[in-house]
Design a protein around this motif. Structure first.
Motif, PDB file in Angstrom:
ATOM      1  N   GLU A   1       0.846  -1.206   0.000  1.00  0.00           N
ATOM      2  CA  GLU A   1       0.000   0.000   0.000  1.00  0.00           C
ATOM      3  C   GLU A   1       0.879   1.253   0.000  1.00  0.00           C
ATOM      4  OE1 GLU A   1      -0.359  -2.463   2.414  1.00  0.00           O
ATOM      5  OE2 GLU A   1      -1.850  -3.406   1.104  1.00  0.00           O
ATOM      6  N   GLN A   2       1.925   1.234   0.847  1.00  0.00           N
ATOM      7  CA  GLN A   2       2.800   2.417   0.961  1.00  0.00           C
ATOM      8  C   GLN A   2       3.346   2.813  -0.409  1.00  0.00           C
ATOM      9  OE1 GLN A   2       6.419   1.790   0.666  1.00  0.00           O
ATOM     10  NE2 GLN A   2       7.404   3.479   1.756  1.00  0.00           N
ATOM     11  N   ILE A   3       3.931   1.862  -1.132  1.00  0.00           N
ATOM     12  CA  ILE A   3       4.593   2.233  -2.395  1.00  0.00           C
ATOM     13  C   ILE A   3       3.552   2.580  -3.477  1.00  0.00           C
ATOM     14  CG2 ILE A   3       4.979  -0.216  -3.076  1.00  0.00           C
ATOM     15  CD1 ILE A   3       7.390   2.670  -3.859  1.00  0.00           C
ATOM     16  N   SER A   4       2.426   1.846  -3.477  1.00  0.00           N
ATOM     17  CA  SER A   4       1.414   2.146  -4.507  1.00  0.00           C
ATOM     18  C   SER A   4       0.759   3.502  -4.268  1.00  0.00           C
ATOM     19  CB  SER A   4       0.350   1.044  -4.550  1.00  0.00           C
ATOM     20  OG  SER A   4       0.927  -0.112  -5.105  1.00  0.00           O
ATOM     21  N   ASP A   5       0.467   3.815  -2.990  1.00  0.00           N
ATOM     22  CA  ASP A   5      -0.165   5.109  -2.685  1.00  0.00           C
ATOM     23  C   ASP A   5       0.763   6.265  -3.059  1.00  0.00           C
ATOM     24  OD1 ASP A   5      -2.241   3.657  -1.749  1.00  0.00           O
ATOM     25  OD2 ASP A   5      -1.959   4.142   0.386  1.00  0.00           O
ATOM     26  N   ILE A   6       2.035   6.118  -2.669  1.00  0.00           N
ATOM     27  CA  ILE A   6       2.991   7.203  -2.969  1.00  0.00           C
ATOM     28  C   ILE A   6       3.154   7.328  -4.490  1.00  0.00           C
ATOM     29  CG2 ILE A   6       5.392   7.988  -2.728  1.00  0.00           C
ATOM     30  CD1 ILE A   6       5.441   6.585   0.026  1.00  0.00           C
ATOM     31  N   ALA A   7       3.207   6.183  -5.178  1.00  0.00           N
ATOM     32  CA  ALA A   7       3.391   6.201  -6.633  1.00  0.00           C
ATOM     33  C   ALA A   7       2.277   6.984  -7.304  1.00  0.00           C
ATOM     34  CB  ALA A   7       3.428   4.763  -7.159  1.00  0.00           C
ATOM     35  N   CYS A   8       1.032   6.678  -6.948  1.00  0.00           N
ATOM     36  CA  CYS A   8      -0.100   7.358  -7.605  1.00  0.00           C
ATOM     37  C   CYS A   8      -0.090   8.848  -7.287  1.00  0.00           C
ATOM     38  CB  CYS A   8      -1.419   6.706  -7.207  1.00  0.00           C
ATOM     39  SG  CYS A   8      -1.512   5.022  -7.880  1.00  0.00           S
ATOM     40  N   ALA A   9       0.252   9.179  -6.024  1.00  0.00           N
ATOM     41  CA  ALA A   9       0.248  10.596  -5.626  1.00  0.00           C
ATOM     42  C   ALA A   9       1.340  11.384  -6.347  1.00  0.00           C
ATOM     43  CB  ALA A   9       0.423  10.702  -4.115  1.00  0.00           C
ATOM     44  N   VAL A  10       2.564  10.822  -6.427  1.00  0.00           N
ATOM     45  CA  VAL A  10       3.640  11.604  -7.067  1.00  0.00           C
ATOM     46  C   VAL A  10       3.419  11.713  -8.577  1.00  0.00           C
ATOM     47  CG1 VAL A  10       5.382  11.241  -5.254  1.00  0.00           C
ATOM     48  CG2 VAL A  10       5.305   9.660  -7.203  1.00  0.00           C
ATOM     49  N   ARG A  11       2.821  10.671  -9.130  1.00  0.00           N
ATOM     50  CA  ARG A  11       2.540  10.730 -10.576  1.00  0.00           C
ATOM     51  C   ARG A  11       1.582  11.881 -10.867  1.00  0.00           C
ATOM     52  NH1 ARG A  11       1.850   6.857 -15.531  1.00  0.00           N
ATOM     53  NH2 ARG A  11       2.270   8.654 -16.800  1.00  0.00           N
ATOM     54  N   LYS A  12       0.522  11.945 -10.030  1.00  0.00           N
ATOM     55  CA  LYS A  12      -0.481  12.995 -10.220  1.00  0.00           C
ATOM     56  C   LYS A  12       0.157  14.383 -10.111  1.00  0.00           C
ATOM     57  CE  LYS A  12      -4.713  13.910  -8.149  1.00  0.00           C
ATOM     58  NZ  LYS A  12      -5.223  13.817  -6.794  1.00  0.00           N
ATOM     59  N   ALA A  13       1.151  14.479  -9.234  1.00  0.00           N
ATOM     60  CA  ALA A  13       1.773  15.794  -8.996  1.00  0.00           C
ATOM     61  C   ALA A  13       2.866  16.141 -10.008  1.00  0.00           C
ATOM     62  CB  ALA A  13       2.345  15.822  -7.582  1.00  0.00           C
ATOM     63  N   GLY A  14       3.250  15.212 -10.869  1.00  0.00           N
ATOM     64  CA  GLY A  14       4.231  15.587 -11.902  1.00  0.00           C
ATOM     65  C   GLY A  14       5.455  14.698 -12.038  1.00  0.00           C
ATOM     66  N   ALA A  15       5.555  13.639 -11.205  1.00  0.00           N
ATOM     67  CA  ALA A  15       6.705  12.735 -11.364  1.00  0.00           C
ATOM     68  C   ALA A  15       6.454  11.820 -12.556  1.00  0.00           C
ATOM     69  CB  ALA A  15       6.894  11.899 -10.101  1.00  0.00           C
ATOM     70  N   SER A  16       7.525  11.388 -13.199  1.00  0.00           N
ATOM     71  CA  SER A  16       7.310  10.440 -14.300  1.00  0.00           C
ATOM     72  C   SER A  16       8.063   9.129 -14.123  1.00  0.00           C
ATOM     73  CB  SER A  16       7.618  11.074 -15.651  1.00  0.00           C
ATOM     74  OG  SER A  16       8.796  11.795 -15.588  1.00  0.00           O
ATOM     75  N   ILE A  17       8.898   9.019 -13.086  1.00  0.00           N
ATOM     76  CA  ILE A  17       9.564   7.744 -12.782  1.00  0.00           C
ATOM     77  C   ILE A  17       9.458   7.528 -11.267  1.00  0.00           C
ATOM     78  CG2 ILE A  17      11.753   6.444 -12.841  1.00  0.00           C
ATOM     79  CD1 ILE A  17      12.575   8.102 -15.300  1.00  0.00           C
ATOM     80  N   LEU A  18       9.196   6.285 -10.882  1.00  0.00           N
ATOM     81  CA  LEU A  18       9.027   5.953  -9.459  1.00  0.00           C
ATOM     82  C   LEU A  18      10.310   5.352  -8.898  1.00  0.00           C
ATOM     83  CD1 LEU A  18       7.155   5.412  -6.954  1.00  0.00           C
ATOM     84  CD2 LEU A  18       6.636   3.185  -8.012  1.00  0.00           C
ATOM     85  N   ARG A  19      10.767   5.873  -7.740  1.00  0.00           N
ATOM     86  CA  ARG A  19      11.914   5.259  -7.075  1.00  0.00           C
ATOM     87  C   ARG A  19      11.435   4.472  -5.848  1.00  0.00           C
ATOM     88  NH1 ARG A  19      16.402   7.251  -3.886  1.00  0.00           N
ATOM     89  NH2 ARG A  19      15.703   5.545  -2.553  1.00  0.00           N
ATOM     90  N   GLY A  20      12.225   3.492  -5.440  1.00  0.00           N
ATOM     91  CA  GLY A  20      11.911   2.735  -4.229  1.00  0.00           C
ATOM     92  C   GLY A  20      12.996   1.687  -4.029  1.00  0.00           C
ATOM     93  N   GLY A  21      13.665   1.735  -2.876  1.00  0.00           N
ATOM     94  CA  GLY A  21      14.760   0.799  -2.616  1.00  0.00           C
ATOM     95  C   GLY A  21      14.257  -0.480  -1.967  1.00  0.00           C
ATOM     96  N   ALA A  22      14.738  -1.608  -2.485  1.00  0.00           N
ATOM     97  CA  ALA A  22      14.395  -2.901  -1.883  1.00  0.00           C
ATOM     98  C   ALA A  22      15.646  -3.530  -1.250  1.00  0.00           C
ATOM     99  CB  ALA A  22      13.824  -3.826  -2.951  1.00  0.00           C
ATOM    100  N   TYR A  23      16.803  -3.149  -1.771  1.00  0.00           N
ATOM    101  CA  TYR A  23      18.087  -3.569  -1.199  1.00  0.00           C
ATOM    102  C   TYR A  23      18.782  -2.286  -0.748  1.00  0.00           C
ATOM    103  CZ  TYR A  23      17.222  -8.144  -3.141  1.00  0.00           C
ATOM    104  OH  TYR A  23      16.654  -9.360  -3.408  1.00  0.00           O
TER     105      TYR A  23
END
Ligand code: PEP
Ligand code: MN
Length: 337
Positions: free
Chosen positions: A110-132
């Protein structure tokens, strides 16, 4: 060093140049004819002591290039045109401006999907997120690993954005099949076996500058990937270690115009890891835009105070929205499309 001679140069003008070059102990390659243009190639260690400006001043010289740069493929001489890295319809480099945003670490689906949708709406075009996560202490959160990458894939699907995530070990590469850009972190910029492996595959590679690395060392790291056959390299300035301790690192703003002069590769900035403090991120971002960066990588979290990692430097969604609109206004003012 390559010296392109003017068409129609007189014998006297040419002799003046040859006489000057003779004093240096360099190997002169026979003059080649390319579309009736003469080219003089100078080789050997002593070439570094020849002043390009002095050579350019000879009336018979059209242009001079140093090809003895330690990073020939990354250098501007290799390509006068900016390299544009394309990923799922998004472009990095070549004149536009690209915002990469997302949390430091993937925490839950939920955390990564919610942030992804919100930043996309605001103008981001690539999603970052560290797993390692390459953490300084072994007793801190190390990332969700394979599970984190799977949450990142779900967020990619729900938001429609391509993703970037850090790979710390060659052995993990197979797990990054669904990640669009492979990040080499500041701590791994000198991991040459990782860089070589990333050169042998086709996905774009985002290399972050090590906090004690010079720009030449950063370009040499890029050269490892380029020389392996992968031309899709993005460079990222993320602050360096200096005597100043008011900020986590010192953002080297000069790195942007210097790199843009030295290389054709896209140059982006990560002000979050430079500042280590969310309050400074907006100013550093706008400064980076003004200095000519091709994009930004920003840490954003829906609830920074509860973030597993780097909450203190993460923008809230609202702060990201405000910053994204300022970036839009500044890039429009600057004529960046
Ligand atoms: C990151 O981007 O998550 C990160 C760890 O950054 P850096 O390698 O620049 O410290
Ligand atoms: Mn982080």
């Amino acid at each position: 060093m390559i010296i392109v001679l003017k068409r129609g140069a007189t014998a006297e003008e040419l002799d003046a140049l040859y006489d000057y070059v003779k004093q240096f102990k360099v190997y002169q390659q026979s003059i080649m004819q390319e579309k009736s243009r003469s080219i003089l190639a100078l080789m050997g260690d002593a070439v570094s002591s020849i002043d390009v400006d002095r050579i350019s001043a000879f009336p018979c010289v059209e242009s001079v290039y140093r090809v003895d740069a330690p990073y020939p493929l990354a250098s501007r001489e290799h390509s006068a045109e900016d390299t544009v890295v394309r990923v799922q319809g998004v472009k990095l480099g070549g004149g536009g401006f690209t915002i990469i945003a997302g949390p430091c670490s993937v925490e839950t689906s939920e955390q990564i999907s919610d942030i992804a949708c919100a930043v996309r709406k605001a103008g981001a075009s690539i999603l970052r997120g560290g797993a390692y996560k390459p953490r300084s202490s072994p007793y801190t959160f190390q990332g969700l690993g394979r599970q984190g990458l799977s949450y990142l894939s779900q967020a990619k699907l729900s938001s429609g954005m391509p993703t970037v995530s850090e790979v710390v070990d060659v052995a993990d590469l197979d797990m990054f099949e669904d990640v669009d850009i492979l990040q080499v972190g500041a701590r791994n910029m000198h991991n040459y076996s990782l860089l070589k492996a990333l050169g042998r595959q086709e996905k774009p590679v985002l290399i972050k500058r090590g906090y004690c690395a010079t720009l030449e060392e950063l370009l040499l790291s890029a050269e490892y990937v380029l020389s392996g056959g992968n031309q899709n390299v993005i460079l990222c300035e993320r602050g360096i270690r200096t005597f100043e301790n008011a900020t986590r690192n010192t953002l080297d703003i000069s790195a942007i115009p210097v790199l843009k002069r030295l290389t054709h590769l896209p140059v982006i900035v990560d002000p979050s890891h430079a500042a280590g403090n969310a309050e400074l991120v907006s100013s550093l971002s706008l400064a980076s835009v003004a200095a000519g960066a091709d994009g930004l990588m920003l840490e954003v979290h829906s609830n920074p105070s509860e973030a597993f990692t780097d909450g203190c430097q993460a923008l809230t969604i609202d702060e990201f929205e405000t910053l994204a609109s300022k970036i839009g206004a500044l890039t429009a003012f600057m004529g960046v499309l």
